[in-house]
Design a protein around this motif. Structure first.
Motif, short mmCIF file in Angstrom:
data_model
loop_
_atom_site.label_atom_id
_atom_site.label_comp_id
_atom_site.label_asym_id
_atom_site.label_seq_id
_atom_site.Cartn_x
_atom_site.Cartn_y
_atom_site.Cartn_z
N ILE A 10 0.83 -1.21 0.00
CA ILE A 10 0.00 0.00 0.00
C ILE A 10 0.87 1.26 0.00
O ILE A 10 0.49 2.28 -0.58
CB ILE A 10 -1.03 -0.02 1.16
CG1 ILE A 10 -2.23 0.87 0.84
CG2 ILE A 10 -0.43 0.36 2.49
CD1 ILE A 10 -3.17 0.33 -0.15
N THR B 144 -6.93 -4.31 6.27
CA THR B 144 -8.00 -5.13 5.71
C THR B 144 -7.41 -6.30 4.91
O THR B 144 -7.73 -7.46 5.16
CB THR B 144 -8.89 -4.28 4.79
OG1 THR B 144 -8.04 -3.43 4.02
CG2 THR B 144 -9.88 -3.44 5.56
N GLY C 118 -18.84 -3.47 1.51
CA GLY C 118 -19.90 -2.51 1.74
C GLY C 118 -20.81 -2.42 0.52
O GLY C 118 -20.84 -3.33 -0.31
N VAL D 97 -7.50 -10.37 5.62
CA VAL D 97 -8.07 -11.35 4.67
C VAL D 97 -7.08 -12.49 4.46
O VAL D 97 -7.43 -13.67 4.51
CB VAL D 97 -8.43 -10.68 3.33
CG1 VAL D 97 -8.86 -11.72 2.30
CG2 VAL D 97 -9.53 -9.65 3.51
N PRO E 25 -18.87 -7.79 1.39
CA PRO E 25 -17.51 -7.71 1.90
C PRO E 25 -16.88 -6.34 1.68
O PRO E 25 -15.94 -5.99 2.39
CB PRO E 25 -16.76 -8.77 1.08
CG PRO E 25 -17.56 -8.94 -0.16
CD PRO E 25 -18.97 -8.70 0.23
N ALA F 171 -6.77 2.05 5.31
CA ALA F 171 -7.87 1.24 4.75
C ALA F 171 -7.34 0.07 3.95
O ALA F 171 -7.91 -1.02 3.97
CB ALA F 171 -8.74 2.11 3.85
N CYS G 181 -16.39 0.41 -0.90
CA CYS G 181 -14.93 0.47 -0.96
C CYS G 181 -14.45 0.88 -2.35
O CYS G 181 -14.93 0.36 -3.36
CB CYS G 181 -14.39 -0.91 -0.62
SG CYS G 181 -12.59 -1.00 -0.64
C1 HEM Z 1 -14.43 1.54 2.29
C2 HEM Z 1 -13.52 -3.19 2.88
C3 HEM Z 1 -9.21 -2.64 0.76
C4 HEM Z 1 -9.99 2.10 0.43
C5 HEM Z 1 -14.56 0.21 2.58
C6 HEM Z 1 -15.75 -0.40 3.13
C7 HEM Z 1 -15.49 -1.72 3.31
C8 HEM Z 1 -14.15 -1.95 2.86
C9 HEM Z 1 -16.43 -2.77 3.90
C10 HEM Z 1 -17.08 0.31 3.43
C11 HEM Z 1 -17.04 0.95 4.78
C12 HEM Z 1 -18.38 1.54 5.18
O1 HEM Z 1 -19.33 1.54 4.42
O2 HEM Z 1 -18.46 2.04 6.31
C13 HEM Z 1 -12.27 -3.43 2.38
C14 HEM Z 1 -11.64 -4.73 2.37
C15 HEM Z 1 -10.42 -4.58 1.77
C16 HEM Z 1 -10.29 -3.17 1.40
C17 HEM Z 1 -12.26 -6.01 2.93
C18 HEM Z 1 -9.37 -5.59 1.51
C19 HEM Z 1 -9.60 -6.87 1.31
C20 HEM Z 1 -9.08 -1.32 0.42
C21 HEM Z 1 -7.96 -0.76 -0.32
C22 HEM Z 1 -8.18 0.58 -0.40
C23 HEM Z 1 -9.43 0.85 0.28
C24 HEM Z 1 -6.79 -1.56 -0.87
C25 HEM Z 1 -7.37 1.66 -1.07
C26 HEM Z 1 -6.57 1.48 -2.07
C27 HEM Z 1 -11.24 2.34 0.94
C28 HEM Z 1 -11.80 3.68 1.05
C29 HEM Z 1 -13.09 3.52 1.57
C30 HEM Z 1 -13.28 2.09 1.78
C31 HEM Z 1 -11.12 4.99 0.68
C32 HEM Z 1 -14.10 4.62 1.88
C33 HEM Z 1 -14.99 4.87 0.68
C34 HEM Z 1 -16.03 5.93 0.94
O3 HEM Z 1 -16.49 6.10 2.07
O4 HEM Z 1 -16.41 6.60 -0.03
N1 HEM Z 1 -13.61 -0.76 2.41
N2 HEM Z 1 -11.43 -2.52 1.81
N3 HEM Z 1 -9.95 -0.31 0.75
N4 HEM Z 1 -12.15 1.42 1.39
FE1 HEM Z 1 -11.81 -0.56 1.48
#
Ligand code: HEM
Length: 516
Positions: A179, A305, A434, A309, A432, A301, A440
């Protein structure tokens, strides 16, 4: 309510507590003339002392898809019903904010994309989503391969030396290295060294996790927050991370000024494909705190996560040798000697199902947090403004009514020729990443990252729980951690030499495809 919260805070109770006391008054359901949401009773002791989402599962079986949980002066609505989850996340998402989550994470993420609400969120989401375009995610596959290869080298040494390895911390380092490069082109190289910046990231992460699980917000107590050695350490760690970010932004700004690439939809600098580079080239304000908040948010984030996993995937694989054998069969037939390409990843269909299923059994994070901004109806019950809500993804993913053999790790439950499971085709029983506008932004990135790492590792090694390893129990921070690590014995896979033109079956302990 806000002025009252301020006044109460001055008298003593921390702001969050005061807000909770007042929202209880503001959010009384029966006063709205509708049916009262079932209230879980006698539950506080059950919730204390274990991963908090676990007892919520038994309460869900008793009280149903929405119930109220009183926790001291606080009250939460626990949602485990797909239709209600869909309503909150997608159909009426504007009526909900990130609530407690934003308050807890403010010290590290500020108004970054995860905690942000309203106009700030809208503007930043529009700026950030385009940075994770197809070409970028494809370019990242090389990075996933290189980092996984470094981990393989480390495991190889352990295998030769006959030393057991603690996989959870190694996965955490793998995904930190990935990351860092992916978001701001910084090589933490945490798989090789423990330098100051790596330590600072971990201090900050541990603080965020402590704050999200601590019943008393000690960090808000006046004076204490200034003299506590722990808070001092956190402030120093944040200072170091911020100054490193400033340097990286300055370096990247110079690169952007020197290059003569035209900015366009799939803009990407081959030498530095990072999200930061994209944002600066698109005209993002370098000096803004918002840019730092967003970088920090993505660092956190995308780090914990993916690490979680991988940890739980390897735990599950150790428990289900048949799944492991099938996985290794696929990987052997798809991957060559070089690093995986995007074409390889697309062919790794069973590997992808393994990740999909791991995310069902161990969703990261296990609950989504929201706060109602206005009156609404949830599952036929009226709710008021200011209700704190936990959407239990854990409960949705383990619901015995929805899933056959819900507790069994069964990647076959989704056919290989069917679509990848997501919240839309599973109608919010599986989410998974959201759902709705706050879904995400890194879902593709993370799926490819975990698929590449899993495939490369199982191609070269067999994994078993180490003899005498501590039991693998769950505890929570922002994601699900093990209580005492994931101690495994790693052995090189021995593969029988492939002898061409023989009609006999090749027998090997690695389930090599047969020639017959
Ligand atoms: C939001 C899961 C990897 C960036 C979220 C949400 C989930 C999630 C469930 C929704 C949160 C909510 O609704 O309250 C995951 C899982 C990951 C992962 C399981 C890995 C397996 C990543 C990666 C990035 C990232 C690699 C960035 C490169 C974000 C961001 C949000 C987010 C910026 C907020 C989006 C928003 O509110 O508009 N993630 N994520 N995530 N994730 Fe991931």
């Amino acid at each position: 309510i806000a002025p009252l919260v301020g006044k109460l805070s001055k008298l003593g109770p921390p702001g969050e507590l005061a807000a909770a006391l007042l929202t209880r008054v503001a959010g009384a359901g029966a006063a709205r003339g509708g049916p009262e949401i079932p209230q879980a009773v006698g539950s506080i002791n059950a919730v204390v002392g274990q991963a908090f989402f676990v007892p919520l599962y038994d309460l869900f079986l008793t009280y149903g898809g929405i119930f109220r949980l009183n926790f001291g002066p606080k009250s939460f609505l626990i949602v485990s019903d797909p239709a209600i989850a869909k309503h909150i996340l997608r159909e009426n998402s504007k009526a909900y904010s990130k609530g407690i989550l934003a308050e807890i994470l403010e010290f590290v993420m500020g108004t970054g994309l995860i905690p942000a609400d309203g106009e700030i969120w809208r503007v930043r989401r529009r700026a950030i989503v385009p940075a994770l375009h197809q070409k970028y995610v494809t370019a990242m596959i090389g990075l996933f391969g290189e980092a996984s290869d470094r981990l393989c080298e480390k495991l190889d040494k352990a295998a030769v030396d006959g030393e057991d390895v603690e996989m959870e911390s190694l996965f955490s380092r793998l995904t930190l290295d990935v990351i860092g490069k992916a978001v701001f082109n910084y090589d933490f190289d945490s798989l090789s060294y423990d330098n100051g910046i790596v330590e600072a990231v971990y201090v900050t992460l541990r603080e965020a996790e402590m704050r999200s699980t601590s019943p008393i917000p000690t960090w808000e107590i006046p004076i204490w927050k200034d003299i506590s050695p722990r808070q001092k350490k956190v402030n120093e760690a944040l200072k170091l991370i911020n100054s490193t970010l400033d340097e990286l932004i300055a370096i990247c700004k110079r690169l952007v000024e020197q290059e003569d690439l035209q900015f366009h939809e799939e803009y990407m600098n081959e030498q530095d494909p990072s999200i930061l580079h994209f944002l600066l080239a698109s005209g993002d304000d370098v000096s803004s705190k918002q840019l730092r908040d967003d970088l920090m948010t993505m660092l956190i984030a995308g780090h914990e996560t993916s690490a979680a996993v991988l940890t739980w995937t390897f735990y599950l694989l150790s428990k289900y040798p048949k799944v492991m054998a099938k996985l290794q069969d696929e990987v052997d037939s798809v991957l060559g000697d070089g690093l995986p390409t995007i074409e390889d990843v697309k062919k790794l269909k069973y590997t992808t199902r393994v990740i999909n299923e791991s995310l069902r059994l161990y969703p990261q994070p296990p609950v989504l947090i929201r706060r109602s901004l206005e009156d609404d109806m949830l599952g036929g019950y009226p709710i008021g403004r200011g209700e704190d809500i936990f959407i239990s993804v854990w409960n949705l993913h383990h619901c015995p009514k929805h899933w056959d053999d819900a507790e069994v790790f069964n990647p076959e439950r989704w056919p290989l020729d069917g679509p990848n499971p997501n919240e839309i085709n599973q109608n919010f029983s599986y989410l998974p990443f959201g759902g709705g506008p706050r879904k995400c932004v890194g879902d593709m990135f993370a799926t490819f990252e975990t698929v590449v790492a899993t495939a490369m590792l199982v191609k070269r090694f067999d994994f078993q729980m180490a003899p005498g390893a501590p039991p693998v129990d769950m505890t929570t921070g922002a994601t699900i951690h093990t209580t005492e690590g994931l101690k495994m014995t790693v052995t090189r896979r021995t593969r029988a030499p492939v002898i061409p033109n023989l009609e006999m079956k090749i027998i090997s302990d690695s389930q090599e495809p047969t020639l017959s």
